[in-house]
Design a protein around this motif. Structure first.
Motif: not given
Ligand code: HSE
Length: 333
Positions: A37-38, A43-44, A163, A165-166, A208, A212, A259, A285-286
């Motif tokens: 993801a991302n 992002f998202d 979200h 995106d996964n 996650t 976030r 992150r 992702g995260s």
């Molecule tokens: N878009 C989400 C995040 C994906 O970055 O928190 C989490 O896997």
């Protein structure tokens, strides 16, 4: 291809019989893929699926209405067997209610074949496998987009935020853009052939939900300008098949600077990956998984080897995967 979910959220009120209309009978085994993801700058809103790892669900029809979970493997006891608390069963239950089939009895086995809390869409893969399994049992071969809102609900349950995106790339395969959340509007994007993904999961836990919470809520206009230029560049590169444009667009000034602190030697790993021939490098992702795009499989393998060697040197275990973009999404095994 425009998959505006606004056309598809109203789930069918018809009540198809189990195993009817091309269904596979009273039991099915489904694999759903991990996702990145991302894709660094989106992002998202951006994500893609890979061939491995992924999760498997075995779903059986039972005589008694309601859903049970008889077995979960590969989770070290971390996931609930209680069907009211597990994202797979809860998503399937909501879907069945929406189509007027809460009368169906189901038993679920969940086989986790990927690490939890890895940034590879672990909960999404499980949820999508479950939703795809019930769709298959119902003999429903329509567009899976109607499952997306239920998968997003599962994500909300798993990490406190819905979200897509996964779950969207896990469900459709390929590269996916979430153009809008309200109303939900999902666009499947093309991608150049030959694009390979090297993934390394350093064995540290980054939930996650917590990843976030540390993100800034307000951003500067100059950073927003950088970010939307990069997102537009990445999407353009995907359409044009321009891997160099994809690579130079994959920079994130909003989320990665924060992150990356949760990931051991993130910037050193970037240096290693880029020196080995990566087109781009970033957090999956995260996190804590990181990924690199390459123009061929061999370079992707070299990158995973070097990154794993580096992590071993700082006493951190890791797992690695090399995959092209997975265009198939979930599949019946
Ligand atoms: N878009 C989400 C995040 C994906 O970055 O928190 C989490 O896997």
């Amino acid at each position: 291809m425009n998959n505006k979910i606004t056309e598809s959220t109203a789930a069918s009120k018809s009540a198809p019989p189990l195993g009817g209309g091309g269904g596979v009978g009273d039991s099915v085994q489904v694999f759903a893929p991990a996702t990145v993801a991302n894709v660094v700058c989106g992002f998202d809103v951006l994500g893609f699926a890979v061939n491995e790892p992924g999760d498997e669900v075995i779903m059986r029809v039972t005589d008694k209405p309601g859903i049970t979970i008889s077995k979960i493997t590969g989770d070290d006891g971390r996931l609930p067997l209680n069907p009211e608390k597990n994202t797979v069963s809860v998503s399937v239950k909501h879907y069945l209610q929406s189509i007027g089939r809460a009368d169906i009895g189901l038993d679920i086995e969940l086989h986790k074949k990927m690490p939890i809390g890895s940034g590879l869409g672990s909960s999404s893969a499980s949820t999508v496998a479950g939703l795809f399994a019930i769709k298959t049992l119902l003999g429903d071969d329509s567009d899976p987009i109607k499952l997306l809102p239920f998968a997003i609900k599962g994500e909300e349950m798993a990490c406190g935020h819905g979200h897509a995106d996964n779950v969207a790339p896990a469900l459709f395969g390929g590269f996916v853009l979430i153009r809008s959340y309200e109303p939900l509007d999902v666009v499947r994007l093309p991608h150049p052939k030959g694009l390979y993904c090297a993934i390394v999961f350093p064995d540290v836990d980054v939930p996650t939900r917590e990843a976030r919470q540390i993100i800034r809520n307000k951003i500067y206009m100059k950073d927003a300008v950088t970010q939307w230029g990069n997102i537009a560049g990445l999407v353009s590169g995907l359409f044009m098949g321009d891997i160099d444009l994809i690579g130079r667009s994959m920079h994130d000034v909003l989320v990665e600077p924060v992150r990356s602190m949760l990931i051991p030697d993130f910037y050193k790993m970037r240096e290693i990956a880029m020196q080995t021939g990566a087109v781009s490098f970033g957090i999956s992702g995260s996190g804590p998984s990181v990924f690199a795009f390459t123009k061929d499989e061999e370079t992707a393998r070299q990158i995973t080897q070097k990154l794993q060697k580096h992590l071993t040197g700082i006493k951190i275990g890791s797992q690695a995967y090399v995959s092209p973009i997975n265009d198939a999404g979930p599949r019946v095994l």
